[in-house]
Write a protein that holds these residues in place. Structure first.
Motif, PDB file in Angstrom:
ATOM      1  N   ALA A 217       0.825  -1.280   0.162  1.00  0.00           N
ATOM      2  CA  ALA A 217       0.074   0.067  -0.125  1.00  0.00           C
ATOM      3  C   ALA A 217       0.935   1.238  -0.039  1.00  0.00           C
ATOM      4  O   ALA A 217       0.498   2.152  -0.826  1.00  0.00           O
ATOM      5  N   ARG A 218       1.834   1.197   0.600  1.00  0.00           N
ATOM      6  CA  ARG A 218       2.845   2.535   0.811  1.00  0.00           C
ATOM      7  C   ARG A 218       3.417   2.605  -0.427  1.00  0.00           C
ATOM      8  O   ARG A 218       3.701   3.665  -0.872  1.00  0.00           O
ATOM      9  N   GLU A 219       3.784   1.530  -1.346  1.00  0.00           N
ATOM     10  CA  GLU A 219       4.400   1.744  -2.654  1.00  0.00           C
ATOM     11  C   GLU A 219       3.240   2.381  -3.585  1.00  0.00           C
ATOM     12  O   GLU A 219       3.728   3.259  -4.328  1.00  0.00           O
ATOM     13  N   VAL A 220       2.277   1.794  -3.436  1.00  0.00           N
ATOM     14  CA  VAL A 220       1.190   2.638  -4.459  1.00  0.00           C
ATOM     15  C   VAL A 220       1.040   3.904  -3.878  1.00  0.00           C
ATOM     16  O   VAL A 220       0.941   4.740  -4.930  1.00  0.00           O
TER      17      VAL A 220
ATOM     18  N   THR B 264      -3.232  12.590  -0.592  1.00  0.00           N
ATOM     19  CA  THR B 264      -3.827  11.079  -0.150  1.00  0.00           C
ATOM     20  C   THR B 264      -2.825  10.889   0.846  1.00  0.00           C
ATOM     21  O   THR B 264      -1.588  11.347   1.155  1.00  0.00           O
ATOM     22  N   SER B 265      -3.255  10.005   1.709  1.00  0.00           N
ATOM     23  CA  SER B 265      -2.367   9.236   2.716  1.00  0.00           C
ATOM     24  C   SER B 265      -2.336   7.696   2.469  1.00  0.00           C
ATOM     25  O   SER B 265      -3.120   7.189   1.729  1.00  0.00           O
ATOM     26  N   VAL B 266      -1.424   7.307   3.187  1.00  0.00           N
ATOM     27  CA  VAL B 266      -1.167   5.721   2.915  1.00  0.00           C
ATOM     28  C   VAL B 266      -2.422   4.996   3.319  1.00  0.00           C
ATOM     29  O   VAL B 266      -2.986   4.104   2.845  1.00  0.00           O
ATOM     30  N   GLN B 267      -3.150   5.544   4.389  1.00  0.00           N
ATOM     31  CA  GLN B 267      -4.507   4.980   5.114  1.00  0.00           C
ATOM     32  C   GLN B 267      -5.417   5.032   4.032  1.00  0.00           C
ATOM     33  O   GLN B 267      -6.147   4.076   3.670  1.00  0.00           O
ATOM     34  N   VAL B 268      -5.464   6.219   3.513  1.00  0.00           N
ATOM     35  CA  VAL B 268      -6.694   6.176   2.420  1.00  0.00           C
ATOM     36  C   VAL B 268      -6.403   5.163   1.229  1.00  0.00           C
ATOM     37  O   VAL B 268      -7.328   4.688   0.783  1.00  0.00           O
ATOM     38  N   VAL B 269      -5.136   5.168   0.672  1.00  0.00           N
ATOM     39  CA  VAL B 269      -4.715   4.273  -0.237  1.00  0.00           C
ATOM     40  C   VAL B 269      -5.268   2.902   0.085  1.00  0.00           C
ATOM     41  O   VAL B 269      -5.792   2.212  -0.626  1.00  0.00           O
ATOM     42  N   ARG B 270      -4.707   2.502   1.564  1.00  0.00           N
ATOM     43  CA  ARG B 270      -5.023   1.044   1.771  1.00  0.00           C
ATOM     44  C   ARG B 270      -6.594   0.852   1.861  1.00  0.00           C
ATOM     45  O   ARG B 270      -7.028  -0.154   1.426  1.00  0.00           O
TER      46      ARG B 270
ATOM     47  N   ALA C  81       0.589  -7.099   3.583  1.00  0.00           N
ATOM     48  CA  ALA C  81      -0.516  -7.317   2.532  1.00  0.00           C
ATOM     49  C   ALA C  81      -0.056  -6.770   1.350  1.00  0.00           C
ATOM     50  O   ALA C  81       0.593  -5.562   1.179  1.00  0.00           O
ATOM     51  N   MET C  82      -0.041  -7.756  -0.016  1.00  0.00           N
ATOM     52  CA  MET C  82       0.252  -7.209  -1.018  1.00  0.00           C
ATOM     53  C   MET C  82      -0.724  -7.280  -2.080  1.00  0.00           C
ATOM     54  O   MET C  82      -1.578  -8.192  -2.071  1.00  0.00           O
ATOM     55  N   TYR C  83      -0.989  -6.266  -2.687  1.00  0.00           N
ATOM     56  CA  TYR C  83      -2.344  -5.995  -3.926  1.00  0.00           C
ATOM     57  C   TYR C  83      -1.542  -6.349  -5.289  1.00  0.00           C
ATOM     58  O   TYR C  83      -0.588  -5.782  -5.734  1.00  0.00           O
ATOM     59  N   THR C  84      -2.245  -6.922  -6.002  1.00  0.00           N
ATOM     60  CA  THR C  84      -1.873  -7.273  -7.411  1.00  0.00           C
ATOM     61  C   THR C  84      -3.008  -6.933  -8.466  1.00  0.00           C
ATOM     62  O   THR C  84      -4.112  -7.580  -8.020  1.00  0.00           O
TER      63      THR C  84
END
Length: 213
Positions: A144-147, A160-166, A187-190
């Motif tokens: 999430a932090r990479e995105v 935006t923030s990391v929490q909003v992106v997550r 957690a990884m998102y693909t």
């Protein structure tokens, strides 16, 4: 009596399943709304900063282009009001050659800022999930932090923030637009493939129909 008890338990089970589905849908919608509110709050703060900057630029340009007022002093020996003055033909003075106006640095900066503002406005009005989906490479797991870092680099105006992106990624996982996995406790998102507009628009309707049934 046994048939009555069995029918009663069956009805209770149906209502319990329906209530559980409605509760899950309610919580999912709350998470999405929370993420949206945080996103709108960040956009509002950015708009306030833009307003302050544009106001300052407007004040600077107004002060630079305002024509100065010239007050003509009365000439010595001029005729008083009511007195006859001798008719004297004024000799026309040669007019100085007009110089070509060169745009000031502030004006050029204002034009550049206007073009940049139009691009930023288009990105600011797009849904966050669409921007995230466009930035994620297909088949590459991302944190999430990479995105969030990619989003900050490509669209710094969103704030935006990391929490909003997550939260947005979790919503996309529930809608099937993004796959989620756990690697080394993180957690990884693909993204598996490009999602069509019809699939994206039809998925919420199918989820609501499933929850209601």
């Amino acid at each position: 009596m046994k048939n009555t008890d069995s029918a009663s338990q069956s009805v209770q089970r149906v209502y319990a399943e329906r209530l559980a589905a409605d509760l899950a849908a309610n919580r999912s919608e709350q998470e999405e709304l929370t993420a949206r509110i945080a996103e709108l709050q960040a956009r509002l703060e950015q708009r306030k900063k833009d307003e302050s900057w544009l106001t300052g630029m407007q004040t600077t340009l107004s002060g630079a282009t305002a024509p100065g007022r010239s007050h003509a002093a009365p000439k010595a020996g001029a005729a008083a009001v009511g007195e006859e003055a001798p008719a004297v033909k004024a000799v026309p003075k040669p007019r100085p050659a007009r110089r070509a106006k060169v745009p000031s640095v502030s004006a050029v900066s204002a034009v550049s800022a206007g073009r940049t503002g139009k691009k930023a406005s288009a990105a600011a009005d797009a849904p966050l999930r669409e921007l995230i989906r466009a930035l994620m490479p297909v088949g590459e797991p991302r944190l999430a932090r990479e995105v969030h870092a990619d989003l900050e680099k490509a669209h710094p105006e969103r704030g935006t923030s990391v929490q909003v992106v997550r939260n947005t990624l979790e919503t996309m996982v529930k809608r099937g637009a993004v796959a989620k996995g756990i690697q080394k406790g993180a957690a990884m998102y693909t993204v598996s493939g490009p999602a069509t507009t019809a699939q994206t628009a039809d998925r919420p309707a199918r989820e609501e129909a499933t929850a209601a049934g």
